[in-house]
Design a protein around this motif. Structure first.
Motif, mmCIF file in Angstrom:
data_model
loop_
_atom_site.group_PDB
_atom_site.id
_atom_site.type_symbol
_atom_site.label_atom_id
_atom_site.label_comp_id
_atom_site.label_asym_id
_atom_site.label_seq_id
_atom_site.Cartn_x
_atom_site.Cartn_y
_atom_site.Cartn_z
ATOM 1 N N ILE A 16 5.059 5.616 3.233
ATOM 2 C CA ILE A 16 5.553 5.824 4.067
ATOM 3 C C ILE A 16 7.389 5.008 3.555
ATOM 4 N N CYS B 289 4.809 9.322 -1.284
ATOM 5 C CA CYS B 289 4.355 8.131 -0.132
ATOM 6 C C CYS B 289 4.920 9.299 0.937
ATOM 7 N N HIS C 133 9.934 3.331 1.069
ATOM 8 C CA HIS C 133 9.167 3.878 0.107
ATOM 9 C C HIS C 133 9.803 4.911 -0.619
ATOM 10 N N VAL D 273 0.934 -1.139 -0.069
ATOM 11 C CA VAL D 273 0.028 -0.024 -0.498
ATOM 12 C C VAL D 273 0.964 1.331 -0.223
ATOM 13 N N HIS D 274 0.352 2.352 -0.622
ATOM 14 C CA HIS D 274 1.016 3.687 -0.273
ATOM 15 C C HIS D 274 -0.358 4.391 0.052
ATOM 16 N N THR D 275 0.714 5.596 0.504
ATOM 17 C CA THR D 275 0.421 6.815 1.267
ATOM 18 C C THR D 275 0.739 8.686 0.416
ATOM 19 N N LEU E 22 9.537 6.835 -4.412
ATOM 20 C CA LEU E 22 7.683 7.547 -4.642
ATOM 21 C C LEU E 22 7.873 9.091 -4.303
HETATM 22 CU CU LIG Z 1 4.617 3.792 -0.645
#
Ligand SMILES: [Cu+2]
Length: 252
Positions: free
Chosen positions: A223, A221, A226, A168-170, A244
């Motif tokens: 996280i 992102c 990442h 998942v990515h935020t 990202l």
């Molecule tokens: Cu991410």
């Protein structure tokens, strides 16, 4: 850093397929890989035989063979296509692309001055890392991600597509809020205003914002492993960013 990829038409992501609602679409897959493959049309409403699931809706396409997919682009929105065979390897190696269906009536959706498509993926580059160590936007890790550019007051839509095999990515925007205007291709009746959107594998979100203030803003992102290249904590500690991240350059 360059890495070997498996591709559609020699590029990662594969070409953006952009058609208009109601179009009849015909795509021929020619398999030049050393192993079987199929293509799944993710989010599209296609006849069962066109769904691209090996052993269920079709036989896997063997090396050297080809298969023609044909369907009508039924409903407008942001979708994707990807391999549905040996998925962890084939998708993880780059076999995916965006599939955009524009509405037949352009007035049926808001106008945006800029329309970007951003596919989030990841690669394992260093064999020693045993898992993904480079995350990519449209196949590139920061600082190789091209910036988004807009003039103050212009509107920007970003079609976010997460084709990462596991993560998942935020995705977070600095300095401004955005609105989530569509989810999995479908318009959101009451767009929610936020600055961070959680996007899981296989999900798409269309976000939109007005370029409110001039400057170079980050979109990334949150996280934070990442936003490193090659899993390199030491380089991140020295202020080097990767993965990202893309820059949003807003000019007066
Ligand atoms: Cu991410």
């Amino acid at each position: 850093m360059l890495t070997t990829a498996w591709t559609y038409n020699g590029q990662v992501p594969g070409p953006v397929i952009r058609v208009t609602e109601g179009d009849r679409v015909r795509i021929t897959l020619v398999n030049k890989l050393p192993e079987p493959t199929t293509i799944h049309w993710h989010g599209l409403h296609v006849p069962n035989a066109m769904d691209g699931v090996p052993g269920l809706t079709q036989d896997a396409v063997q090396p050297g063979e080809s298969y023609t997919y044909e369907f009508v682009a039924g409903h407008p929105g942001t979708y994707m296509y990807h391999s549905h065979y040996d998925d962890m390897k084939q998708i993880g190696s780059g076999m995916y692309g965006a599939f955009i269906i524009d509405p037949k009536d352009p007035m049926s959706e808001p106008h945006y001055d800029h329309d970007y498509t951003m596919m989030i993926g990841g690669f394992q580059v260093n064999a020693a890392d045993e898992e993904k160590d480079y995350w990519t936007l449209n196949g590139r890790s920061y600082p190789d991600t091209p910036p988004i550019e807009a003039k103050k007051g212009e509107t920007v839509r970003i079609r976010l597509l997460n084709i990462d095999t596991t993560d998942v990515h935020t995705m977070h925007l600095h300095g401004m809020d955005f609105r989530v205007v569509a989810k999995d291709g479908h318009p959101v009746p009451q767009p929610q205003t936020m600055n961070t959107v959680l996007i899981g594998p296989g999900e798409t979100y269309d976000i939109a914002f007005t370029a409110e203030s001039a400057g170079t803003w980050m979109f990334h992102c949150h996280i934070l492993d990442h936003t490193m290249n090659g899993g390199d904590l030491a380089r991140m500690a020295h202020g080097e960013m990767g993965g990202l991240i893309t820059l949003i350059k807003i000019t007066e």
